[in-house]
Structure formats: C-alpha cells, structure tokens
Design a protein around this motif. Structure first.
Motif, PDB file in Angstrom:
ATOM      1  N   ALA A 181      63.788  21.306  49.569  1.00 19.27           N
ATOM      2  CA  ALA A 181      65.164  20.702  50.319  1.00 19.27           C
ATOM      3  C   ALA A 181      64.968  19.805  51.029  1.00 19.27           C
ATOM      4  CB  ALA A 181      65.885  21.881  50.409  1.00 19.27           C
ATOM      5  N   ALA A 182      64.033  20.008  51.928  1.00 23.05           N
ATOM      6  CA  ALA A 182      63.875  18.949  53.201  1.00 23.05           C
ATOM      7  C   ALA A 182      63.310  17.696  52.652  1.00 23.05           C
ATOM      8  CB  ALA A 182      62.843  19.635  54.388  1.00 23.05           C
ATOM      9  N   ALA A 183      62.271  17.948  51.624  1.00 27.61           N
ATOM     10  CA  ALA A 183      61.398  16.792  51.278  1.00 27.61           C
ATOM     11  C   ALA A 183      62.314  15.945  50.204  1.00 27.61           C
ATOM     12  CB  ALA A 183      60.198  17.144  50.386  1.00 27.61           C
ATOM     13  N   TYR A 184      63.218  16.541  49.404  1.00 26.29           N
ATOM     14  CA  TYR A 184      64.076  15.978  48.508  1.00 26.29           C
ATOM     15  C   TYR A 184      65.201  14.967  49.243  1.00 26.29           C
ATOM     16  CZ  TYR A 184      65.914  15.163  44.037  1.00 26.29           C
ATOM     17  OH  TYR A 184      66.459  14.505  42.604  1.00 26.29           O
ATOM     18  N   ARG A 185      65.524  15.948  50.466  1.00 26.22           N
ATOM     19  CA  ARG A 185      66.471  15.029  51.368  1.00 26.22           C
ATOM     20  C   ARG A 185      65.976  13.768  51.931  1.00 26.22           C
ATOM     21  NH1 ARG A 185      66.957  14.279  56.333  1.00 26.22           N
ATOM     22  NH2 ARG A 185      68.958  13.492  57.517  1.00 26.22           N
ATOM     23  N   ALA A 186      64.657  13.916  52.289  1.00 21.63           N
ATOM     24  CA  ALA A 186      63.965  12.435  52.511  1.00 21.63           C
ATOM     25  C   ALA A 186      63.591  11.431  51.390  1.00 21.63           C
ATOM     26  CB  ALA A 186      62.638  12.894  53.064  1.00 21.63           C
ATOM     27  N   PHE A 187      63.407  12.233  50.159  1.00 21.20           N
ATOM     28  CA  PHE A 187      63.126  11.250  49.033  1.00 21.20           C
ATOM     29  C   PHE A 187      64.520  10.832  48.746  1.00 21.20           C
ATOM     30  CE2 PHE A 187      63.379  11.692  44.075  1.00 21.20           C
ATOM     31  CZ  PHE A 187      62.523  10.571  43.977  1.00 21.20           C
ATOM     32  N   ALA A 188      65.507  11.582  48.571  1.00 16.86           N
ATOM     33  CA  ALA A 188      66.865  10.988  48.308  1.00 16.86           C
ATOM     34  C   ALA A 188      67.323   9.544  49.197  1.00 16.86           C
ATOM     35  CB  ALA A 188      68.274  11.859  48.165  1.00 16.86           C
ATOM     36  N   ASN A 189      66.978   9.747  50.454  1.00 16.42           N
ATOM     37  CA  ASN A 189      67.360   8.734  51.388  1.00 16.42           C
ATOM     38  C   ASN A 189      66.228   7.492  51.606  1.00 16.42           C
ATOM     39  OD1 ASN A 189      69.763   9.903  51.830  1.00 16.42           O
ATOM     40  ND2 ASN A 189      68.841  11.234  53.446  1.00 16.42           N
ATOM     41  N   GLY A 190      64.986   7.829  50.901  1.00 15.80           N
ATOM     42  CA  GLY A 190      63.777   6.971  51.122  1.00 15.80           C
ATOM     43  C   GLY A 190      63.526   5.723  50.487  1.00 15.80           C
ATOM     44  N   ASP A 191      64.226   5.247  49.306  1.00 15.74           N
ATOM     45  CA  ASP A 191      63.853   4.436  48.675  1.00 15.74           C
ATOM     46  C   ASP A 191      63.921   2.835  49.058  1.00 15.74           C
ATOM     47  OD1 ASP A 191      66.744   4.780  48.033  1.00 15.74           O
ATOM     48  OD2 ASP A 191      66.616   3.192  47.061  1.00 15.74           O
ATOM     49  N   LEU A 192      64.745   2.889  50.175  1.00 17.30           N
ATOM     50  CA  LEU A 192      64.773   1.627  50.838  1.00 17.30           C
ATOM     51  C   LEU A 192      64.241   1.426  52.215  1.00 17.30           C
ATOM     52  CD1 LEU A 192      68.864   1.049  50.678  1.00 17.30           C
ATOM     53  CD2 LEU A 192      66.995   0.027  49.041  1.00 17.30           C
ATOM     54  N   VAL A 193      63.533   2.686  52.685  1.00 14.39           N
ATOM     55  CA  VAL A 193      62.873   2.266  53.950  1.00 14.39           C
ATOM     56  C   VAL A 193      61.706   1.408  54.051  1.00 14.39           C
ATOM     57  CG1 VAL A 193      61.483   3.705  55.537  1.00 14.39           C
ATOM     58  CG2 VAL A 193      63.227   4.862  54.321  1.00 14.39           C
ATOM     59  N   TYR A 194      60.894   1.361  52.872  1.00 10.41           N
ATOM     60  CA  TYR A 194      59.905   0.418  53.006  1.00 10.41           C
ATOM     61  C   TYR A 194      60.111  -0.729  51.896  1.00 10.41           C
ATOM     62  CZ  TYR A 194      57.526   3.748  56.056  1.00 10.41           C
ATOM     63  OH  TYR A 194      57.273   4.632  56.955  1.00 10.41           O
ATOM     64  N   SER A 195      61.258  -0.855  51.465  1.00 10.54           N
ATOM     65  CA  SER A 195      61.447  -1.862  50.046  1.00 10.54           C
ATOM     66  C   SER A 195      61.236  -3.088  50.562  1.00 10.54           C
ATOM     67  CB  SER A 195      62.807  -1.680  49.568  1.00 10.54           C
ATOM     68  OG  SER A 195      63.712  -1.938  50.592  1.00 10.54           O
ATOM     69  N   GLU A 196      61.289  -3.614  51.936  1.00 13.12           N
ATOM     70  CA  GLU A 196      61.190  -5.042  52.107  1.00 13.12           C
ATOM     71  C   GLU A 196      59.723  -5.229  52.538  1.00 13.12           C
ATOM     72  OE1 GLU A 196      63.496  -7.265  51.934  1.00 13.12           O
ATOM     73  OE2 GLU A 196      65.096  -5.775  51.407  1.00 13.12           O
ATOM     74  N   ALA A 197      58.949  -4.184  52.544  1.00 17.56           N
ATOM     75  CA  ALA A 197      57.418  -4.334  53.175  1.00 17.56           C
ATOM     76  C   ALA A 197      56.563  -4.579  52.169  1.00 17.56           C
ATOM     77  CB  ALA A 197      57.105  -3.126  54.217  1.00 17.56           C
ATOM     78  N   TRP A 198      56.685  -4.852  50.869  1.00 17.35           N
ATOM     79  CA  TRP A 198      55.731  -5.066  50.104  1.00 17.35           C
ATOM     80  C   TRP A 198      54.881  -6.129  50.116  1.00 17.35           C
ATOM     81  CZ3 TRP A 198      53.380  -1.923  46.816  1.00 17.35           C
ATOM     82  CH2 TRP A 198      54.041  -0.637  46.220  1.00 17.35           C
ATOM     83  N   PRO A 199      55.624  -7.221  50.818  1.00 26.39           N
ATOM     84  CA  PRO A 199      54.823  -8.669  51.087  1.00 26.39           C
ATOM     85  C   PRO A 199      53.560  -8.463  52.339  1.00 26.39           C
ATOM     86  CG  PRO A 199      57.234  -9.156  50.725  1.00 26.39           C
ATOM     87  CD  PRO A 199      56.962  -7.544  50.899  1.00 26.39           C
ATOM     88  N   LEU A 200      53.852  -7.358  52.816  1.00 26.99           N
ATOM     89  CA  LEU A 200      52.905  -7.184  53.940  1.00 26.99           C
ATOM     90  C   LEU A 200      51.675  -6.394  53.545  1.00 26.99           C
ATOM     91  CD1 LEU A 200      55.638  -5.865  56.710  1.00 26.99           C
ATOM     92  CD2 LEU A 200      54.772  -8.433  56.213  1.00 26.99           C
ATOM     93  N   ILE A 201      51.791  -5.873  52.292  1.00 21.58           N
ATOM     94  CA  ILE A 201      50.535  -4.919  51.915  1.00 21.58           C
ATOM     95  C   ILE A 201      49.626  -5.754  50.909  1.00 21.58           C
ATOM     96  CG2 ILE A 201      49.997  -2.999  50.401  1.00 21.58           C
ATOM     97  CD1 ILE A 201      53.073  -1.875  50.873  1.00 21.58           C
ATOM     98  N   HIS A 202      48.469  -6.067  51.682  1.00 20.63           N
ATOM     99  CA  HIS A 202      47.409  -7.063  51.135  1.00 20.63           C
ATOM    100  C   HIS A 202      46.377  -6.204  50.483  1.00 20.63           C
ATOM    101  CE1 HIS A 202      49.156 -10.669  52.582  1.00 20.63           C
ATOM    102  NE2 HIS A 202      49.515 -10.018  53.471  1.00 20.63           N
ATOM    103  N   SER A 203      46.715  -4.826  50.327  1.00 16.32           N
ATOM    104  CA  SER A 203      45.524  -4.077  49.802  1.00 16.32           C
ATOM    105  C   SER A 203      45.859  -4.258  48.132  1.00 16.32           C
ATOM    106  CB  SER A 203      45.661  -2.484  49.844  1.00 16.32           C
ATOM    107  OG  SER A 203      45.581  -2.346  51.375  1.00 16.32           O
ATOM    108  N   PRO A 204      44.742  -4.067  47.364  1.00 16.57           N
ATOM    109  CA  PRO A 204      45.014  -3.884  45.780  1.00 16.57           C
ATOM    110  C   PRO A 204      46.132  -2.953  45.603  1.00 16.57           C
ATOM    111  CG  PRO A 204      42.768  -4.138  46.348  1.00 16.57           C
ATOM    112  CD  PRO A 204      43.296  -3.816  47.568  1.00 16.57           C
ATOM    113  N   ALA A 205      47.168  -3.096  44.911  1.00 15.73           N
ATOM    114  CA  ALA A 205      48.337  -2.251  44.668  1.00 15.73           C
ATOM    115  C   ALA A 205      48.567  -1.959  43.161  1.00 15.73           C
ATOM    116  CB  ALA A 205      49.440  -2.940  45.625  1.00 15.73           C
TER     117      ALA A 205
END
Length: 272
Positions: A181-205
């Motif tokens: 339940a704790a993890a699912y709550r974080a999952f349910a609220n987590g899709d926007l947390v790093y959504s703007e950060a993809w341009p900062l990831i310079h590793s092969p993705a």
C-alpha cells in the motif's frame, strides 16, 4: 533463488539477490512484486554481469520505510542500498514503479548511473488514469487487495501468459500489504515527479514497453525517449505489463543492446 540481507547504516534491513561478476546491472521491481520477478533477466545476465536485484522497501525481507514515503524516498533508499553494497557506477533497469525509481536515481544520483532502462514505466498519466490509480492506492491502504484487478490488466489468454500470471499471483498474495500500500501510494502520485527531468539524463536510456500495456503505453515510452538526449524507445508487440516475464528473449535482447552502447559515445552526446 536465495535472498541475501544487509543492514543499512540507519539500521534498516534490505534484501536482495546477487549473481555473477562484471559490470553491475541493478534490477528494480514494480509494486507488489519482488526481486525474483526478474528471474529470466538474472539467469541471462549473470553470465556477463554482476546482477543485483533489490527488494524494494516493504517487499520481500526489506524493511518498510517510515511514515508515508514518497517516490523520492524510495529513490534515496535505493541509492543508500547500492552504496552500502559497494556499487559506484551501475547500469540500472526498473520495471513499472521500479522504472520511476530508476529515473529518479539517474536524476538525483547521476554519479551512480552508467545507463538507464525504464521498462513499462508511466509518464504523465491522463486525468482518468490518475483517478483510477489513486483509487486503487486508497483501497490498498484500507486493506482491500483484489489481485484480480491488476492480473486482468497484465496478462492475456495464451498458455505462456497464464503460466506467468500464476507466478505473479503467488507473489501478490504473499506481499506485505502495508509495504504494498505504501509503495502503491508513491507510485500513484509519482509519475510527474521526474517527468520534466528527462533532458537532464545524458546516460544511454532504453525506454521499453509492450503494445498491449494500457497504463504504460507505447505513446508514453516514445515521449520519454524523445525527451532524453540518448533515449531509445522499444515496443514489444503482442504483450502487456509483465513483458519481462512473458517475452523474456525479446526483453533480454533489448537490454543486451542497451548494455552494449559505448559510454564514451554517450558522453559525446551521440544517440544509439
């Protein structure tokens, strides 16, 4: 597979599977699952890599995180666990919630991450999808664990899919409901947390999903790959959410190609 355990510096216990030698490959499972859910990948990549599959907090023998943890707390926990295991640079692959954690690890702890793979990850859910996932999180918090709900979404009717469904159902039945339940709550609220950060990831993705995954859609995968400087989207046809179990050969091939991307080329900003 035999779990190992380790105490972090703050006293929390973690559990994990570790096999093989070579460049580290860290595997992060989804909500309600366990390290064993990476079985086909562990068996394949332990021949060439040091493979570490973690049980996320509240899953397997890993202790719960205190309070009401958010996605960033799971990211910080993962970084602590990897450092305690003696890891410096790792290739990290996450599935579902594990994909969100892997992305967060690449953003918040870039000194740890060589390459990033997000399997069946979510990205900017629609309002309708957000309401549905938050409703399930609330139901789990109240102790209602209807495993048929996710199983119906995750698997088709073929013999191979049904065999995988039986194994996943076993894992869902044995999970610590409080940790789930704790993890699912974080999952349910987590899709926007790093959504703007993809341009900062310079590793092969590598951003991989399946054509039949209604919640981690091909459109999401392609959007993430487009936003990442070294992003590549792979969509496996004819499968659903648990594609690493139902199409292991195809997933392993995609992961092997990702692991072969030269890091020097990555640092020069070249796309694989």
């Amino acid at each position: 597979m035999t779990l190992q355990t380790l105490r972090l510096s703050d006293g929390q216990q973690i559990s994990y599977l570790e096999y093989g030698l070579g460049e580290p490959l860290v595997l992060l499972h989804g909500v309600g699952m366990c390290a064993e859910a990476w079985g086909p990948q562990i068996a394949h990549f332990a021949k060439t890599n040091r493979v570490i599959a973690l049980d996320m907090p509240g899953h397997g023998l890993s202790d719960l995180l205190p309070g009401q943890p958010e996605l960033t707390d799971y990211v910080a926990w993962t970084a602590r666990a990897l450092r305690q295991l003696g890891c410096s640079f790792v290739n990290v692959a996450g599935h579902s919630m594990g994909a969100l954690i892997a992305v967060g690890l690449a953003v918040d702890h870039p000194d740890l991450v060589l390459r990033l793979a997000a399997l069946n990850g979510v990205y900017r859910r629609t309002p309708e999808a957000r309401v549905a996932v938050q409703a399930r999180a609330a139901a789990l918090a109240e102790g209602a664990n209807d495993i048929e709900v996710p199983l119906a979404r995750w698997f088709g009717d073929t013999a191979a899919e049904q065999a995988a469904r039986m194994q996943v159902a076993h894992w869902l039945r044995r999970v610590n409901l409080q940790g789930y339940a704790a993890a699912y709550r974080a999952f349910a609220n987590g899709d926007l947390v790093y959504s703007e950060a993809w341009p900062l990831i310079h590793s092969p993705a590598l951003i991989l999903t399946a054509s039949g995954d209604a919640n981690s859609t091909p459109q999401m995968a392609k959007a993430m790959a487009k936003a990442a400087p070294m992003g590549q989207a792979v969509v496996i046809e004819g499968h659903r959410h648990m594609v690493n179990l139902t199409a292991p050969a195809q997933v392993n091939a995609a992961l092997a190609a990702w692991l072969a991307v030269p890091l020097l080329a990555a640092k020069k900003g070249m796309r694989a």
